[in-house]
Design a protein around this motif. Structure first.
Motif, PDB file in Angstrom:
ATOM      1  N   ALA A 136      47.242   9.583  21.360  1.00 40.49           N
ATOM      2  CA  ALA A 136      46.644  10.217  20.184  1.00 40.49           C
ATOM      3  C   ALA A 136      47.158  11.639  20.020  1.00 40.49           C
ATOM      4  N   ALA A 137      47.274  12.062  18.794  1.00 42.70           N
ATOM      5  CA  ALA A 137      47.674  13.442  18.474  1.00 42.70           C
ATOM      6  C   ALA A 137      46.877  13.903  17.265  1.00 42.70           C
ATOM      7  N   ARG A 138      46.409  15.148  17.315  1.00 40.72           N
ATOM      8  CA  ARG A 138      45.611  15.686  16.207  1.00 40.72           C
ATOM      9  C   ARG A 138      46.435  16.563  15.275  1.00 40.72           C
ATOM     10  N   THR A 139      47.708  16.807  15.606  1.00 41.21           N
ATOM     11  CA  THR A 139      48.579  17.616  14.745  1.00 41.21           C
ATOM     12  C   THR A 139      49.943  16.952  14.605  1.00 41.21           C
ATOM     13  N   GLY A 140      50.612  17.307  13.515  1.00 38.21           N
ATOM     14  CA  GLY A 140      51.956  16.780  13.316  1.00 38.21           C
ATOM     15  C   GLY A 140      52.925  17.246  14.379  1.00 38.21           C
ATOM     16  N   GLU A 141      52.773  18.497  14.810  1.00 39.29           N
ATOM     17  CA  GLU A 141      53.665  19.040  15.838  1.00 39.29           C
ATOM     18  C   GLU A 141      53.549  18.244  17.133  1.00 39.29           C
ATOM     19  N   LYS A 142      52.314  17.936  17.524  1.00 39.95           N
ATOM     20  CA  LYS A 142      52.096  17.162  18.746  1.00 39.95           C
ATOM     21  C   LYS A 142      52.666  15.753  18.608  1.00 39.95           C
ATOM     22  N   ALA A 143      52.514  15.177  17.424  1.00 36.05           N
ATOM     23  CA  ALA A 143      53.056  13.841  17.185  1.00 36.05           C
ATOM     24  C   ALA A 143      54.572  13.813  17.371  1.00 36.05           C
ATOM     25  N   LEU A 144      55.262  14.811  16.830  1.00 36.45           N
ATOM     26  CA  LEU A 144      56.726  14.874  16.981  1.00 36.45           C
ATOM     27  C   LEU A 144      57.115  15.050  18.438  1.00 36.45           C
ATOM     28  N   GLN A 145      56.334  15.828  19.174  1.00 37.94           N
ATOM     29  CA  GLN A 145      56.612  16.047  20.594  1.00 37.94           C
ATOM     30  C   GLN A 145      56.506  14.727  21.367  1.00 37.94           C
ATOM     31  N   ILE A 146      55.445  13.959  21.095  1.00 35.48           N
ATOM     32  CA  ILE A 146      55.271  12.673  21.784  1.00 35.48           C
ATOM     33  C   ILE A 146      56.374  11.694  21.385  1.00 35.48           C
ATOM     34  N   ALA A 147      56.696  11.664  20.099  1.00 39.70           N
ATOM     35  CA  ALA A 147      57.716  10.731  19.604  1.00 39.70           C
ATOM     36  C   ALA A 147      59.087  11.016  20.196  1.00 39.70           C
ATOM     37  N   SER A 148      59.347  12.278  20.540  1.00 40.76           N
ATOM     38  CA  SER A 148      60.660  12.673  21.082  1.00 40.76           C
ATOM     39  C   SER A 148      60.683  12.685  22.597  1.00 40.76           C
ATOM     40  N   SER A 149      59.618  12.248  23.237  1.00 40.37           N
ATOM     41  CA  SER A 149      59.537  12.276  24.693  1.00 40.37           C
ATOM     42  C   SER A 149      60.355  11.146  25.304  1.00 40.37           C
ATOM     43  N   ASP A 150      60.389  11.116  26.636  1.00 41.93           N
ATOM     44  CA  ASP A 150      61.129  10.058  27.330  1.00 41.93           C
ATOM     45  C   ASP A 150      60.467   8.696  27.166  1.00 41.93           C
ATOM     46  N   GLU A 151      59.193   8.674  26.789  1.00 41.77           N
ATOM     47  CA  GLU A 151      58.479   7.421  26.549  1.00 41.77           C
ATOM     48  C   GLU A 151      57.909   7.426  25.126  1.00 41.77           C
ATOM     49  N   PRO A 152      58.747   7.223  24.136  1.00 42.46           N
ATOM     50  CA  PRO A 152      58.292   7.277  22.746  1.00 42.46           C
ATOM     51  C   PRO A 152      57.405   6.085  22.415  1.00 42.46           C
ATOM     52  N   PRO A 153      56.572   6.207  21.409  1.00 44.18           N
ATOM     53  CA  PRO A 153      55.727   5.080  21.007  1.00 44.18           C
ATOM     54  C   PRO A 153      56.543   4.004  20.316  1.00 44.18           C
ATOM     55  N   ASP A 154      55.982   2.809  20.277  1.00 46.65           N
ATOM     56  CA  ASP A 154      56.622   1.702  19.570  1.00 46.65           C
ATOM     57  C   ASP A 154      56.266   1.703  18.090  1.00 46.65           C
ATOM     58  N   ILE A 155      55.151   2.326  17.747  1.00 43.05           N
ATOM     59  CA  ILE A 155      54.724   2.400  16.352  1.00 43.05           C
ATOM     60  C   ILE A 155      53.812   3.614  16.202  1.00 43.05           C
TER      61      ILE A 155
END
Length: 372
Positions: free
Chosen positions: A37-56
């Motif tokens: 879960a992410a409450r901000t767009g910035e956090k979402a981009l950080q998670i999406a660009s991590s070594d374990e990105p989400p599938d959706i």
């Protein structure tokens, strides 16, 4: 939809600035998926660009700071996140939001208030589509790598075949040593320089210059057919012997044509090889052989090889002559500008003379002295 072991489950990233929405979606999805879960767009981009990105990603549109549209735009900009499917979460009836989201690359949208079965079905559908797309993308990457590998193998076989054929000719006259390697590099240097002149730009594109480099070693392939008593004669050839020696141009052309005929297809690099083998003894003023071609009627590939071949012959020691100093060879080439050689090619040679000397030094023959 049955639950998989936790480690095997797809990961869903929920992005929403409202805690209640995060809780609701997390509770709904956690039985089937790993949930982030992410409450901000910035956090979402950080998670999406991590070594374990989400599938959706389930992405709220209206958030303070960076809204969902900007998050989606940035995800699509990056090669490592652009393939993650995004489902927008929009307010009921916000048609403009839906259209804009789909235009930015979102794969679907869910309206608020959410309908749990609809959410589960849409997430499952998009994950299935993503799995199929990932499979096809992996297959395409594999096929591209396989094509590249096999192309490299074919190119290597071509190179080995050319060098084997050229070396065969060289063994008939072992005093020529690294002549084929030097002339190959001379021709490439001339072609790389002349491509900047408007007169030669169209003819000396990247592919042609590459093929010239590959073809150049075959310029004397026809000497395989010249009798030893002429090819290896230590003294000056008689008129009759020279006439036979001149036949190596035709013999080379015939050999390469026969190779193509046996293959049953035209080979691009052999087009230049045939030109070079047959015409590199033609002269700009028309006094050369085998056809007495003049000026631009002589193929450019042969005009380049003419300068390369004569320069190397002049600076190399042979059983019938001593080597000339580099400066004397340059002077001779210049004296034949517009007579033996294309004037523009001679001008390029003069500019490149230090590079020619360096090539000669790098590929000099055994115990023979480097270019003086």
């Amino acid at each position: 939809m049955s639950a998989l072991p936790l480690a095997s489950r797809p990961t869903v990233l929920i992005v929403d600035d409202t805690p209640d929405n995060l809780t609701l979606l997390t509770e709904l999805l956690k039985l089937l998926y790993r949930v982030k879960a992410a409450r901000t767009g910035e956090k979402a981009l950080q998670i999406a660009s991590s070594d374990e990105p989400p599938d959706i990603i389930l992405l709220d549109v209206m958030m303070p700071g960076m809204n969902g549209f900007e998050v989606c735009r940035r995800l699509r900009e990056q090669s490592w996140t652009r393939h993650i499917p995004v489902i927008f979460i929009t307010t009921q009836g916000a048609a403009d939001d839906e259209f804009r989201g789909l235009e930015l690359g979102a794969v679907d949208y869910i309206t608020k208030p959410i309908n749990p079965p609809t959410v589960l079905m849409r997430v499952d559908n998009q994950l299935r589509l993503k799995a199929a797309a990932d499979f096809l993308r992996d297959q395409n990457e594999y096929l591209e790598q396989e094509v590249q590998r096999r192309t490299q193998e074919v190119m290597a076989i071509q190179d080995v075949t050319i060098l084997a054929m050229a070396s065969l000719a060289e063994t008939r006259d072992n005093e020529t040593g690294n002549h084929i390697r030097r002339t190959q590099h001379y021709v490439r240097a001339l072609a790389d320089h002349l491509r900047h002149l408007p007169r030669f730009a169209a003819e000396l594109d990247d592919e042609t210059r590459h093929l010239l480099f590959k073809s150049a070693p075959l310029h004397d392939i026809g000497k395989v057919g010249i009798p030893d008593h002429i090819l290896l004669k230590p003294g000056r050839l008689t008129h009759e012997e020279f006439e036979i020696m001149k036949m190596h141009t035709t013999l080379g052309l015939d050999a390469l044509r026969e190779a193509e005929n046996r293959l049953g297809m035209s080979v691009p690099f052999l087009r230049l090889a045939k030109q070079i083998a047959y015409s590199h003894h033609e002269k700009w003023d028309g006094s050369g052989y085998p056809e007495g071609l003049a000026g631009e009627a002589i193929p450019l590939s042969a005009r380049l090889m003419a300068v390369a071949d004569v320069y190397d012959a002049l600076i190399s020691r042979r059983i019938y002559k001593a080597s000339l100093p580099h400066e004397d060879a340059v002077q001779y080439i210049q004296s034949q500008r517009g007579l033996h050689f294309d004037p523009d090619v001679v001008d390029a040679f003069v500019v490149l003379q230090d590079e020619f000397r360096a090539i000669a030094d790098n590929y000099h023959d055994g115990d023979a002295p480097a270019a003086q």
